[in-house]
Design a protein around this motif. Sequence first.
Motif, mmCIF file in Angstrom:
data_model
loop_
_atom_site.group_PDB
_atom_site.id
_atom_site.type_symbol
_atom_site.label_atom_id
_atom_site.label_comp_id
_atom_site.label_asym_id
_atom_site.label_seq_id
_atom_site.Cartn_x
_atom_site.Cartn_y
_atom_site.Cartn_z
ATOM 1 N N PRO A 169 0.829 -1.205 0.000
ATOM 2 C CA PRO A 169 0.000 0.000 0.000
ATOM 3 C C PRO A 169 0.868 1.263 0.000
ATOM 4 O O PRO A 169 1.874 1.335 0.703
ATOM 5 C CB PRO A 169 -0.800 -0.114 1.308
ATOM 6 N N GLY A 170 0.483 2.233 -0.824
ATOM 7 C CA GLY A 170 1.153 3.519 -0.801
ATOM 8 C C GLY A 170 2.428 3.634 -1.611
ATOM 9 O O GLY A 170 3.099 4.662 -1.570
ATOM 10 N N VAL A 171 2.797 2.607 -2.386
ATOM 11 C CA VAL A 171 3.985 2.677 -3.240
ATOM 12 C C VAL A 171 3.534 3.056 -4.650
ATOM 13 O O VAL A 171 2.710 2.370 -5.248
ATOM 14 C CB VAL A 171 4.751 1.344 -3.257
ATOM 15 N N SER A 172 4.107 4.132 -5.180
ATOM 16 C CA SER A 172 3.598 4.726 -6.420
ATOM 17 C C SER A 172 3.575 3.751 -7.594
ATOM 18 O O SER A 172 2.603 3.712 -8.361
ATOM 19 C CB SER A 172 4.425 5.956 -6.790
ATOM 20 N N VAL A 173 4.627 2.952 -7.745
ATOM 21 C CA VAL A 173 4.683 2.053 -8.896
ATOM 22 C C VAL A 173 3.525 1.050 -8.859
ATOM 23 O O VAL A 173 2.925 0.724 -9.888
ATOM 24 C CB VAL A 173 6.051 1.333 -8.980
ATOM 25 N N GLY A 174 3.187 0.579 -7.667
ATOM 26 C CA GLY A 174 2.072 -0.360 -7.529
ATOM 27 C C GLY A 174 0.743 0.286 -7.823
ATOM 28 O O GLY A 174 -0.116 -0.289 -8.502
ATOM 29 N N THR A 175 0.555 1.501 -7.310
ATOM 30 C CA THR A 175 -0.692 2.229 -7.539
ATOM 31 C C THR A 175 -0.890 2.536 -9.016
ATOM 32 O O THR A 175 -1.989 2.374 -9.565
ATOM 33 C CB THR A 175 -0.709 3.532 -6.723
ATOM 34 N N LEU A 176 0.176 2.967 -9.690
ATOM 35 C CA LEU A 176 0.076 3.301 -11.106
ATOM 36 C C LEU A 176 -0.284 2.078 -11.952
ATOM 37 O O LEU A 176 -1.121 2.158 -12.854
ATOM 38 C CB LEU A 176 1.388 3.919 -11.594
ATOM 39 N N ARG A 177 0.339 0.944 -11.680
ATOM 40 C CA ARG A 177 0.033 -0.273 -12.448
ATOM 41 C C ARG A 177 -1.385 -0.766 -12.156
ATOM 42 O O ARG A 177 -2.116 -1.163 -13.067
ATOM 43 C CB ARG A 177 1.058 -1.372 -12.132
ATOM 44 N N MET A 194 -0.786 8.980 -8.346
ATOM 45 C CA MET A 194 0.030 7.969 -7.685
ATOM 46 C C MET A 194 -0.406 7.702 -6.252
ATOM 47 O O MET A 194 0.190 6.881 -5.567
ATOM 48 C CB MET A 194 1.497 8.412 -7.666
ATOM 49 N N THR A 195 -1.422 8.389 -5.772
ATOM 50 C CA THR A 195 -1.653 8.416 -4.332
ATOM 51 C C THR A 195 -2.617 7.357 -3.806
ATOM 52 O O THR A 195 -2.567 7.016 -2.631
ATOM 53 C CB THR A 195 -2.173 9.800 -3.904
ATOM 54 N N GLN A 196 -3.511 6.840 -4.640
ATOM 55 C CA GLN A 196 -4.534 5.946 -4.099
ATOM 56 C C GLN A 196 -4.995 4.933 -5.135
ATOM 57 O O GLN A 196 -5.290 5.275 -6.280
ATOM 58 C CB GLN A 196 -5.738 6.765 -3.619
ATOM 59 N N ASP A 197 -5.060 3.663 -4.727
ATOM 60 C CA ASP A 197 -5.604 2.618 -5.598
ATOM 61 C C ASP A 197 -7.100 2.845 -5.794
ATOM 62 O O ASP A 197 -7.830 3.078 -4.826
ATOM 63 C CB ASP A 197 -5.411 1.231 -4.967
ATOM 64 N N VAL A 198 -7.546 2.757 -7.051
ATOM 65 C CA VAL A 198 -8.982 2.788 -7.307
ATOM 66 C C VAL A 198 -9.502 1.358 -7.262
ATOM 67 O O VAL A 198 -8.743 0.397 -7.227
ATOM 68 C CB VAL A 198 -9.294 3.428 -8.685
ATOM 69 N N THR A 199 -10.812 1.216 -7.264
ATOM 70 C CA THR A 199 -11.400 -0.114 -7.285
ATOM 71 C C THR A 199 -12.587 -0.119 -8.242
ATOM 72 O O THR A 199 -12.897 0.901 -8.862
ATOM 73 C CB THR A 199 -11.820 -0.572 -5.876
ATOM 74 N N ALA A 200 -13.208 -1.254 -8.388
ATOM 75 C CA ALA A 200 -14.335 -1.409 -9.310
ATOM 76 C C ALA A 200 -15.237 -2.521 -8.797
ATOM 77 O O ALA A 200 -14.779 -3.404 -8.057
ATOM 78 C CB ALA A 200 -13.834 -1.740 -10.711
#
Length: 339
Positions: A169-177, A194-200
Amino acid sequence: MSSRAIRIAAACFALTTVALTATACGKGSGSGQIEVGLITKTDTNPYFVKMKEGAQKAADAAGVKLVTAAGKFDGDNASQVTAIENMVAEGVKGIMITASDTKAIVPAIAKARAKGVEVFALDTPTEPQSAVDALFATNNFTAGQLIGKYAKAVEGDKPVKIAMIDLNPGVSVGTLRHNGFLSGYGAAQATQDMTQDVTAPNVVCAQPAQGDQAKAQSAMETCLQKDPGINVVYTINEPSALGAYTALKTAGKENDALIVSVDGGCTGVQGVKDGKIAATSQQYPLKMAQMGVQAIVDYAKTGKKTTGYTDTGVNLITAKPQAGVDSKDVQYGTDNCWG
């Protein structure tokens, strides 16, 4: 003072001067050789091993010394902070870093830059990106979009249940992908934030696994317990993809779910060839490191500074191309894995 005393005093002064000069020259390589630093998230992940190879090759070609360090594990910010401090004390002209914690590392980077050391991010943007002098990296949002578009082309309009095996959580590369995948699939509106994972709604499970194969297997097992009907699996990298595949195979579901990933390493491309991974977005860490080293050498020799973002490219690799989705075949992936 006698002439003998004067000679003794002069000799002592000369020795003291030599000692002080030696101490001053001791900072850095001692030979005036330019030193360049590389700090990776770990020194065991094949991706960062390849990055180090690229940096060493470029350093050798330029006649400079490469100083390296790494975190003990992905997410180990403390070790990376210590590495920056040690390299600044060593006298490096510039530092390249793949940040484990893209926010927490910023104060250490700021201190290094304040002392005239250039700092470049490789692979993973810092938050904010302006915390470093420059960034050499894959567009990770685009990498995610490519595999999202591919998965959508394969699945069409049929109902899907998506599992997402994420980074930390909170790592930019992971959030972007993560966000790029959902954007490419059309499952969610997402930007390059880069700040927050979206969901669906069709994401039935999202689990962090730190890019680790064993942890990803466990995460996938958790997801299957939550919903055995999962038929699309996004993974942050190829070790995670192979861990997810093992969990699916153990459950007798390896033919029921489409796995997509990011990295394009040699092992990952082999996974595509073997049918374990449907498609992967290939990135080029060797190129990132080589460009970073050259930029630091240019700075050390001429004072020229490199700034901004340099996109080092990404290609979708698959054995089963889909109409409307640009891709390269497995042979291309093998020939260019992380090169």
